[in-house]
Scaffold this motif. Structure first.
Motif, PDB file in Angstrom:
ATOM      1  N   GLU A 143      37.081  38.196  41.304  1.00 29.78           N
ATOM      2  CA  GLU A 143      36.675  38.095  39.700  1.00 29.78           C
ATOM      3  C   GLU A 143      35.605  38.617  39.282  1.00 29.78           C
ATOM      4  N   ARG A 144      34.523  38.052  39.955  1.00 29.75           N
ATOM      5  CA  ARG A 144      33.283  38.388  39.561  1.00 29.75           C
ATOM      6  C   ARG A 144      32.903  39.999  39.506  1.00 29.75           C
ATOM      7  N   LEU A 145      33.298  40.484  40.663  1.00 28.81           N
ATOM      8  CA  LEU A 145      33.123  42.001  40.438  1.00 28.81           C
ATOM      9  C   LEU A 145      34.055  42.632  39.596  1.00 28.81           C
ATOM     10  N   LEU A 146      35.115  42.291  39.384  1.00 29.81           N
ATOM     11  CA  LEU A 146      35.906  42.840  38.327  1.00 29.81           C
ATOM     12  C   LEU A 146      35.526  42.735  37.031  1.00 29.81           C
ATOM     13  N   VAL A 147      34.752  41.552  36.796  1.00 28.65           N
ATOM     14  CA  VAL A 147      33.804  41.370  35.366  1.00 28.65           C
ATOM     15  C   VAL A 147      32.565  42.091  35.451  1.00 28.65           C
ATOM     16  N   VAL A 148      32.012  42.460  36.285  1.00 25.83           N
ATOM     17  CA  VAL A 148      30.791  43.298  36.460  1.00 25.83           C
ATOM     18  C   VAL A 148      31.359  44.909  36.170  1.00 25.83           C
ATOM     19  N   ALA A 149      32.246  45.037  36.584  1.00 29.25           N
ATOM     20  CA  ALA A 149      32.925  46.263  36.642  1.00 29.25           C
ATOM     21  C   ALA A 149      33.430  46.776  35.334  1.00 29.25           C
ATOM     22  N   GLY A 150      33.650  45.656  34.483  1.00 32.85           N
ATOM     23  CA  GLY A 150      34.197  45.921  33.139  1.00 32.85           C
ATOM     24  C   GLY A 150      35.669  45.878  33.187  1.00 32.85           C
ATOM     25  N   ARG A 151      36.423  45.554  34.254  1.00 34.67           N
ATOM     26  CA  ARG A 151      37.727  45.515  34.371  1.00 34.67           C
ATOM     27  C   ARG A 151      38.482  44.301  33.756  1.00 34.67           C
ATOM     28  N   THR A 152      37.707  43.197  33.594  1.00 32.56           N
ATOM     29  CA  THR A 152      38.306  42.122  33.134  1.00 32.56           C
ATOM     30  C   THR A 152      37.182  41.334  32.095  1.00 32.56           C
ATOM     31  N   SER A 153      37.692  40.512  31.060  1.00 32.19           N
ATOM     32  CA  SER A 153      36.633  39.897  30.457  1.00 32.19           C
ATOM     33  C   SER A 153      35.990  38.840  31.064  1.00 32.19           C
ATOM     34  N   GLY A 154      34.719  38.420  30.787  1.00 28.07           N
ATOM     35  CA  GLY A 154      33.945  37.443  31.414  1.00 28.07           C
ATOM     36  C   GLY A 154      32.368  37.585  31.188  1.00 28.07           C
ATOM     37  N   THR A 155      31.819  36.713  31.822  1.00 29.52           N
ATOM     38  CA  THR A 155      30.232  36.813  31.652  1.00 29.52           C
ATOM     39  C   THR A 155      29.953  37.326  33.060  1.00 29.52           C
ATOM     40  N   PRO A 156      29.379  38.760  32.891  1.00 30.83           N
ATOM     41  CA  PRO A 156      29.235  39.522  34.191  1.00 30.83           C
ATOM     42  C   PRO A 156      28.067  38.751  34.801  1.00 30.83           C
ATOM     43  N   GLU A 157      27.342  38.010  34.662  1.00 28.32           N
ATOM     44  CA  GLU A 157      26.124  37.697  35.594  1.00 28.32           C
ATOM     45  C   GLU A 157      26.396  36.123  35.938  1.00 28.32           C
TER      46      GLU A 157
END
Length: 446
Positions: A143-157
């Protein structure tokens, strides 16, 4: 003025049980590689010693490899460190990340572990398989990698979860379809392998009765050959067992598998082609199969199970129409304007001319082919990369041509044996619509 360098978090190791699982896999490969003839020549005792020595060596190498393997996220990169004699570090830009899969083979399920597999744009094969991690750790990292990649919403860092702070559950969407396991079993019984299996068994029995007695090697070789015949449908049942398809915003989530479970994500904006297949024996029940071609996934994977192209293993027409409408909004599977080639094409396709066709919808280009197994390829105009018109010697004499709409994810769609004038007009129209659709798609992204 350049900003501060990205914060480098500590390097993480794989799970301590990883060497044991790799050693077990190596043992299975060794046993499979040693033939029945080897067992008959050296005897069971030496055979067991040989297997044990090779398995021990593989386990020692796996332990050393585990000690030198690690990963961490640095800024917008995933860095994987590995190597025995030659150390190497792979930096994977997460902007190129298309999906992260959580795979749990049988041994991983028994030990509570999982494998993480990454797919990136332009990759020759699956990138950076992290085998193995704890299930909670694998899910959180995915989930963290998908957030950083912009594939899901969330806090990237967001920092990685700790033992005192369990990872948040992945976002959930709405369920599109669940395949009934009974339908999955019946669909694989309606295959040529299943129909030919009784004849193969009868042949083996007849051979055994005529020979009187068989040696161990003959029996073992025959059983191995019979297992090879039924392996494909059995593997499909095991792979697609409990198939569930969900949609979460612009992402498809696929879960399937019995002995090896898989949780896959497919971004809808990377879908290049939707393929529909009607196997001959399935038509009596009105069933079809849906598959995807997705940009960024390796077409050269030796094992097609590593490709997340399953959209519907088996289902009826209404289910297929509903799922296609979710993946390609505004496209209705039963209303695609498909027209056959001209009558003179029967000289090239005397039996299948009536089964092939092609046409332009408002949003997609569709082409149908096949006689015994019907196939339909649906390509959105925005995904067409190039358009080609080809002619063979026989086609030139009959004034026919074939139009190819190529995509980044695979073969695209092919309109076979069209009239030459129609083929060039179709190619020009496809080129114009593709350019217009890409411009519109670029404006939406901005």
């Amino acid at each position: 003025m350049p900003g501060p360098p990205p914060v480098e978090e500590p390097r993480q190791r794989l799970h301590p049980l990883s060497p044991a699982l790799h050693g077990a896999k190596s043992l299975a490969v060794v046993v499979a590689g040693l033939s029945w003839s080897t067992l008959s020549r050296v005897g069971f005792g030496w055979f067991a010693v040989l297997v044990g020595v090779l398995a021990l060596g593989a386990t020692v190498l796996a332990v050393i490899s585990w000690y030198n393997t690690g990963y961490h996220v640095v800024g917008r990169e995933l860095r994987v460190h590995e190597g025995l004699l030659w150390r190497r570090t792979r930096a994977i830009p997460l902007e190129r990340l298309q999906a992260v899969e959580v795979v749990r083979p049988l041994l991983a399920q028994l030990t509570g572990l999982a494998e993480l597999r990454l797919e990136v744009v332009g990759g020759g094969r699956t990138e950076a398989p992290l085998a193995y991690l704890g299930v909670a750790e694998a899910t959180a990292l995915r989930e963290r990698l998908l957030v950083v990649a912009g594939r899901t919403s969330g806090t990237p860092e967001a920092a990685p979860p700790t033992a005192d702070q369990p990872p948040a559950p992945p976002p959930t969407g709405h369920r599109l379809h669940t395949v009934r396991n009974v339908d999955l079993l019946v669909s694989q019984l309606l295959t040529p392998q299943a129909f030919l299996l009784p004849f193969g068994v009868a042949f083996v029995v007849a051979q055994f009765l005529s020979e009187g007695s068989w040696s161990f090697i003959a029996v073992a070789s025959t059983v191995t050959a019979m297992a090879g015949v039924v392996l494909q449908p059995v593997r499909r049942v095991l792979d697609d067992w409990g198939f569930r398809l969900d949609r979460d915003a612009d992402i498809l989530r696929v879960r399937n598998g019995l002995l090896e479970t898989r949780a896959q994500t497919v971004p809808l904006d990377r879908v290049q082609t939707v393929g529909v297949t009607w196997p001959l024996l399935w038509r009596m029940k009105g069933w079809l199969r849906l598959r995807l071609e997705v940009a960024g996934y390796s077409g050269g994977e030796p094992d097609d199970r590593n490709r997340p192209d399953r959209l519907l293993p088996v289902g009826d027409l209404s289910t297929g129409e509903r799922i296609v409408a979710e993946v390609l909004p505004g496209v209705w599977l039963g209303a695609l304007p498909l027209t056959p080639p001209p009558p003179r094409a029967r000289w090239l396709r005397p039996l299948s001319r009536a089964a092939i066709g092609a046409g332009l919808d408002d949003r997609v280009f569709a082409a149908r082919s096949g006689l015994l197994t019907r196939q339909l390829s649906i390509v959105p105009y925005a995904r067409i990369q190039s358009v080609r018109v080809t002619q063979g010697p026989a086609q030139r004499r009959l004034r026919l041509a074939t139009v190819h709409a190529d995509t980044a994810g695979g073969a695209g769609a092919v309109a076979h044996d069209r009239d030459v004038a129609e083929a060039w007009a179709l190619a020009a129209e496809l080129t114009a619509r593709a350019q217009q659709a890409r411009r519109a798609d670029g404006r939406r992204r901005r």
